[in-house]
Design an enzyme around this catalytic site. Sequence first.
Site, PDB file in Angstrom:
ATOM      1  N   CYS A 116     -14.433 -48.289 -80.215  1.00 46.33           N
ATOM      2  CA  CYS A 116     -14.460 -46.990 -80.699  1.00 46.33           C
ATOM      3  C   CYS A 116     -15.454 -46.001 -80.414  1.00 46.33           C
ATOM      4  O   CYS A 116     -16.698 -46.250 -80.404  1.00 46.33           O
ATOM      5  CB  CYS A 116     -14.433 -47.022 -82.469  1.00 46.33           C
ATOM      6  SG  CYS A 116     -13.109 -48.001 -83.303  1.00 46.33           S
ATOM      7  N   ILE A 328     -25.018 -42.889 -90.794  1.00 44.25           N
ATOM      8  CA  ILE A 328     -24.933 -43.954 -90.023  1.00 44.25           C
ATOM      9  C   ILE A 328     -24.749 -43.553 -88.624  1.00 44.25           C
ATOM     10  O   ILE A 328     -25.356 -43.808 -87.592  1.00 44.25           O
ATOM     11  CB  ILE A 328     -24.078 -45.098 -90.404  1.00 44.25           C
ATOM     12  CG1 ILE A 328     -24.336 -45.226 -91.674  1.00 44.25           C
ATOM     13  CG2 ILE A 328     -24.265 -46.355 -89.669  1.00 44.25           C
ATOM     14  CD1 ILE A 328     -25.545 -45.951 -92.281  1.00 44.25           C
TER      15      ILE A 328
END
Length: 419
Positions: A116, A328
């Site tokens: 991803c 994150i």
Amino acid sequence: MDQFVIQGGTSLAGEVTISGAKNAALPILFAALLADGKSTFTNVPRLRDIVTTEALLKTLGASVNWQGDTLVIDGATVDKTLAPYDLVKQMRASVLTLGPLVARFGEAQVSLPGGCAIGARPVDIHIQGLERMGAQINVENGYINAKVNGRLKGAEIFMEMVSVGATENLLMAATLADGKTVLENAACEPEITDLANCLIAMGAKITGAGTNRIEIEGVERLAGCEHRILPDRIETGTFLVAAAMAGGEVLCKMTDFHSLEPVIEKLRATNALLEVHDNSIYLDMRGRELKAVNIKTAPHPGFPTDMQAQFTALNVVANGSATITETIFENRFMHVPELQRMGANIRLEGNTAICGDTKTLSGAQVMATDLRASASLILTGIVAQGETIVDRIYHVDRGYERIEDKLSALGANIKRRSS
């Protein structure tokens, strides 16, 4: 290329059986490279990433056989240490071959990873940790080349940032190192604990998994084992959010609420009724007002980044305004422009999405950009008015097992078709 066609405006009600966790299965399957015998893993989800893992293990020489949801891997036949680009480019988790290969065979050549596109996620922490254990590493021509004379050496390793992948890679490598390894600032995710339990079943000596300090006393060899993959907490959370958004109810079976406490807390804040049991979670939103909630992602035990996109979608249909802050990854709001195409009232300010009251959501043709973004688009399509078409659903196939079948069983009008 497949796409999902969703007719919106349906409610959801029923039961769903949760699959094994992709994020636990991937490192555990690669851990079979450490063993010189057969390992049997149950509750393995049939996912695109698992198929890629199977192909990579076979390329390295492992024997891999399916029996229902059970995968039997024989590490005794492994005779290669090259993880090639054509497989590694499909999945970032392929870098988890690095630690096991160099620990058991003294060398590894692993292509720089793909997967991803949601942030840089550099492998520097993996490399630095292995170098602390005595590996000689260089990166050239797109490959990480690692060698060690003899065994890796136990070391004290402080990871400069919390990294799930680096924790897993170094944990696996340390099991066969000479001496004691201490991982400081380690990731604490439930999937780390599951990996450690699997390694212990193989004969590893590990304490502290699930905390930010893990100690590993290296052993000379690991044997095959039997291990059941833990339930997928992110799939569980996704179906709970789906029912909440649709004003319905769902019973998630074969799951574990302990690993999902931050998500359950936020769902209760949305005004959902929740009941938790040892291996199931029930959510009921019928006749209740869905309220927007503020979210800030954080390493475990904080709110999981893998549930951020789903809660962004939830806030779009909820009453009130709320913020979603991503700490994150630096590029994990690619679902926002697609939600805006459906009428979502969202604006971005740096690493925060501000979700306001959305008057109407209309079906549209949208594009999945990553695994969890694709889930948010599917959930929004279920509650939007009219038809939604989600393109590039190979992303969702990487991490959700038969999501269209499970949603259809709950009442969603969703079909897969080839475009």
